[in-house]
Design a protein around this motif. Structure first.
Motif, PDB file in Angstrom:
ATOM      1  N   VAL A 263     -12.061  -8.371 -12.118  1.00 54.31           N
ATOM      2  CA  VAL A 263     -11.105  -8.679 -13.039  1.00 54.31           C
ATOM      3  C   VAL A 263     -11.171  -6.626 -13.718  1.00 54.31           C
ATOM      4  CG1 VAL A 263     -10.580  -9.253 -15.149  1.00 54.31           C
ATOM      5  CG2 VAL A 263     -12.314 -10.572 -14.535  1.00 54.31           C
ATOM      6  N   VAL A 264      -9.689  -6.381 -14.156  1.00 52.43           N
ATOM      7  CA  VAL A 264      -8.911  -5.337 -14.443  1.00 52.43           C
ATOM      8  C   VAL A 264      -7.916  -5.474 -15.622  1.00 52.43           C
ATOM      9  CG1 VAL A 264      -7.578  -2.919 -13.952  1.00 52.43           C
ATOM     10  CG2 VAL A 264     -10.139  -3.730 -12.377  1.00 52.43           C
ATOM     11  N   ASP A 305       1.192  -5.863 -12.126  1.00 50.60           N
ATOM     12  CA  ASP A 305       1.674  -7.318 -12.265  1.00 50.60           C
ATOM     13  C   ASP A 305       0.861  -8.721 -12.541  1.00 50.60           C
ATOM     14  OD1 ASP A 305       1.842  -7.795  -9.452  1.00 50.60           O
ATOM     15  OD2 ASP A 305       4.296  -7.749  -9.826  1.00 50.60           O
ATOM     16  N   SER A 306      -0.528  -8.359 -11.036  1.00 52.69           N
ATOM     17  CA  SER A 306      -1.127  -9.563 -11.209  1.00 52.69           C
ATOM     18  C   SER A 306      -3.208  -9.025 -10.882  1.00 52.69           C
ATOM     19  CB  SER A 306      -1.426 -10.229  -9.188  1.00 52.69           C
ATOM     20  OG  SER A 306      -1.808  -9.616  -8.638  1.00 52.69           O
ATOM     21  N   ASN A 307      -3.578  -9.972 -11.482  1.00 54.62           N
ATOM     22  CA  ASN A 307      -5.291  -9.240 -11.494  1.00 54.62           C
ATOM     23  C   ASN A 307      -5.255  -8.803  -9.967  1.00 54.62           C
ATOM     24  OD1 ASN A 307      -7.982  -8.994 -12.622  1.00 54.62           O
ATOM     25  ND2 ASN A 307      -8.486 -10.215 -11.014  1.00 54.62           N
ATOM     26  N   GLU A 308      -5.427  -9.354  -9.388  1.00 50.90           N
ATOM     27  CA  GLU A 308      -5.422  -8.499  -7.752  1.00 50.90           C
ATOM     28  C   GLU A 308      -5.152  -7.487  -7.532  1.00 50.90           C
ATOM     29  OE1 GLU A 308      -4.705  -9.993  -2.775  1.00 50.90           O
ATOM     30  OE2 GLU A 308      -4.243 -11.516  -4.531  1.00 50.90           O
ATOM     31  N   VAL A 311      -6.611  -4.548  -9.710  1.00 48.80           N
ATOM     32  CA  VAL A 311      -7.628  -4.241  -9.136  1.00 48.80           C
ATOM     33  C   VAL A 311      -7.752  -2.970  -7.997  1.00 48.80           C
ATOM     34  CG1 VAL A 311     -10.273  -5.363  -7.332  1.00 48.80           C
ATOM     35  CG2 VAL A 311      -9.126  -6.680  -9.702  1.00 48.80           C
ATOM     36  N   THR A 312      -7.035  -3.941  -6.894  1.00 53.47           N
ATOM     37  CA  THR A 312      -6.615  -2.605  -5.263  1.00 53.47           C
ATOM     38  C   THR A 312      -6.165  -0.991  -6.940  1.00 53.47           C
ATOM     39  OG1 THR A 312      -5.635  -4.548  -4.782  1.00 53.47           O
ATOM     40  CG2 THR A 312      -4.887  -2.378  -3.787  1.00 53.47           C
ATOM     41  N   ALA A 316      -5.388   3.676 -10.788  1.00 57.46           N
ATOM     42  CA  ALA A 316      -4.109   4.112 -11.789  1.00 57.46           C
ATOM     43  C   ALA A 316      -4.236   3.405 -12.485  1.00 57.46           C
ATOM     44  CB  ALA A 316      -3.220   3.936 -10.668  1.00 57.46           C
ATOM     45  N   ILE A 317      -4.109   2.242 -13.478  1.00 57.66           N
ATOM     46  CA  ILE A 317      -4.192   1.617 -14.375  1.00 57.66           C
ATOM     47  C   ILE A 317      -5.449   1.438 -15.772  1.00 57.66           C
ATOM     48  CG2 ILE A 317      -5.643  -0.245 -13.861  1.00 57.66           C
ATOM     49  CD1 ILE A 317      -2.427  -0.225 -16.350  1.00 57.66           C
ATOM     50  N   ASP A 318      -5.988   2.499 -14.998  1.00 57.96           N
ATOM     51  CA  ASP A 318      -7.249   2.991 -16.054  1.00 57.96           C
ATOM     52  C   ASP A 318      -7.149   3.826 -16.224  1.00 57.96           C
ATOM     53  OD1 ASP A 318      -9.194   0.366 -15.985  1.00 57.96           O
ATOM     54  OD2 ASP A 318     -10.381   1.566 -14.456  1.00 57.96           O
ATOM     55  N   ALA A 319      -6.499   4.661 -15.932  1.00 63.46           N
ATOM     56  CA  ALA A 319      -5.791   6.117 -16.175  1.00 63.46           C
ATOM     57  C   ALA A 319      -4.586   5.927 -17.347  1.00 63.46           C
ATOM     58  CB  ALA A 319      -5.532   7.404 -14.950  1.00 63.46           C
ATOM     59  N   ILE A 320      -3.911   4.962 -17.139  1.00 63.32           N
ATOM     60  CA  ILE A 320      -2.465   4.960 -17.726  1.00 63.32           C
ATOM     61  C   ILE A 320      -3.403   4.225 -19.469  1.00 63.32           C
ATOM     62  CG2 ILE A 320      -0.541   3.656 -18.105  1.00 63.32           C
ATOM     63  CD1 ILE A 320       0.001   3.581 -15.164  1.00 63.32           C
ATOM     64  N   ILE A 321      -3.858   3.685 -18.954  1.00 61.31           N
ATOM     65  CA  ILE A 321      -4.927   2.837 -20.344  1.00 61.31           C
ATOM     66  C   ILE A 321      -5.361   4.068 -20.867  1.00 61.31           C
ATOM     67  CG2 ILE A 321      -6.155   1.178 -21.614  1.00 61.31           C
ATOM     68  CD1 ILE A 321      -5.642  -0.355 -19.064  1.00 61.31           C
TER      69      ILE A 321
END
Length: 427
Positions: A263-264, A305-308, A311-312, A316-321
């Motif tokens: 989960v991400v 736009d999806s959990n899958e 996760v991939t 990238a999303i962690d750095a943005i948050i």
């Protein structure tokens, strides 16, 4: 979310849980607790909280090992008696009798108690009680319908059965430490145990559940049974989704720090003055999070736009948050994210936990005063039963505190016989 988080000093003002003594769901159930340290005593305390009459048998030579597992210690105001705080976590609602069952009279005494027990709990090494005639086969000869629960490191069968087992060891052998800790290449990387003895505690909970199932079975059929609880088996069972990732997906879990394998975003994030936890369990929560952080367009980005997809594209999303949160104070970030309906929270130390207004409102702390005036605190039984709630009838006992009353109540010994046993050093 309050404007400021509660201070540790507020813990002193927490309203303790003072559930009144009364007939619990297990009222009338007699449990002989031959265990020590954590897994067995925790199981017995669960039963005691729910109303069972639990007698803790200890060695006169210092008693349960955890009485010495300090500092910190708790000191009695009058006598100066010192037991470790550890002991007080897992021995309330019990009566203690100190018996030297290496002596024939002591062994006879414990067997007399076992005759009257509905449940016997022990966590000696494999075969350790056989030489005393306190193993399951011997107890069945004098109490055919007994429920006898053995808690060991590796169980009653298998090539490791004779080995001693401790929580730390089983966290490692059972796979938990292989994916707990920082990932390779990060400072401080390496296998890490959990900060509380979770293998012991989970084993205690499975043992409690098994005993209650056995009680129901005995009510229906009159049959007792032997329960074999192993820390190793339990640790493997509570690998949960990580085990399933391997069994069904062929994925060997790796150390990921605070990241979730499936989960991400679901991890710890730095903020201007500390850290917070964000736990998005679905795409709706992710969209709400992006809106709360001022970047709603990211919820429509194909990478996220999806959990899958997240996760991939975890990095990238962690750095943005992290970028979106880096200048925001903790409490402000939590207020904003919680207002959007996204699960989030602070990282409390234990003092913060007991100062938290919700913890206080739930009555999570139990305060008990024994017959010497010593007041101690422990954590309440967490399940709230509507009709038969847990109760807190006895503070954790002093070593051998209840020997005379137990021998009278359970075995019918008179005062003269008890006095003789005490004179001879048996109790």
């Amino acid at each position: 979310m309050p404007d400021t988080m509660p201070t540790a000093d507020a813990a002193a003002d927490a309203a303790p849980n003072t559930a009144l003594p009364g007939p619990g769901a297990l009222d009338g159930l007699r449990v002989l607790d031959l265990s020590r340290v954590l897994a067995g005593p925790w199981c017995a305390q669960n039963l005691a909280d729910l109303g069972a009459d639990v007698v803790k048998v200890e060695s006169p030579d210092g008693g349960d090992d955890t009485r010495k597992w300090g500092p910190p210690f708790v000191t009695e105001p009058e006598t100066g008696r010192r037991d470790a705080a550890y002991y007080f976590a897992t021995n309330r609602n019990k009566r203690s009798i100190a018996v030297d069952f290496r002596q024939p009279e002591g062994l006879d005494l414990v067997r007399d108690l076992a005759r009257q027990a509905d449940v016997v709990i022990e966590n000696f090494k494999l075969g350790g009680l056989r030489k005393y005639g306190l193993d399951v086969e011997s107890i069945r000869e004098i109490n055919p319908n007994v429920i006898y629960c053995s808690i060991t490191g590796f169980g009653q069968t298998g090539p490791y059965a004779a080995r001693p087992g401790y929580d730390f060891l089983l966290q490692g052998m059972g796979g938990l430490m292989s994916f707990t800790g920082l990932p390779d290449g990060v400072p401080g990387a390496g296998p890490m145990k959990v900060g509380v003895a979770v293998c012991d505690l989970f084993t205690a909970m499975y043992a409690t559940t098994a005993i209650l199932a056995a009680v129901v079975h005995r009510e229906k059929t009159g049959e007792g049974q032997h329960i074999d609880c192993a820390l190793f088996d339990t640790q493997i069972a509570v690998l949960a989704n990580q085990a399933s990732n391997w069994l069904n997906g062929g994925t060997v879990p790796q150390r990921m720090g605070n990241n979730h394998p499936n989960v991400v975003p679901y991890r710890v994030y730095p903020v201007a003055d500390g850290h917070i936890i964000i736990a998005c369990g679905n795409d709706r929560q992710f969209r709400a999070l992006m809106g709360a952080l001022g970047a709603p367009e990211l919820a429509e980005d194909a990478r996220f736009d999806s959990n899958e997809a997240r996760v991939t594209n975890r990095d990238a999303i962690d750095a943005i948050i992290e970028h979106l949160l880096k200048d925001t104070p903790r409490d402000a970030a939590l207020q904003r994210i919680e207002a959007a309906g996204v699960p989030c929270g602070p990282i409390n130390d234990v003092a913060d936990v007991f100062a938290d207004p919700h913890v206080q409102a739930r009555g999570a702390m139990v305060e008990q005063t024994d017959d010497t005036g010593l007041t101690t605190r422990s954590v309440a039984f967490p399940a709230r039963l509507e009709r038969t709630p847990a109760s807190y009838r006895r503070a954790p006992p002093r070593l051998g505190q209840n020997g005379a009353e137990v021998l009278s109540d359970w075995a019918g010994y008179d005062a003269e016989r008890v006095a003789a046993l005490r004179r001879d050093g048996v109790i």
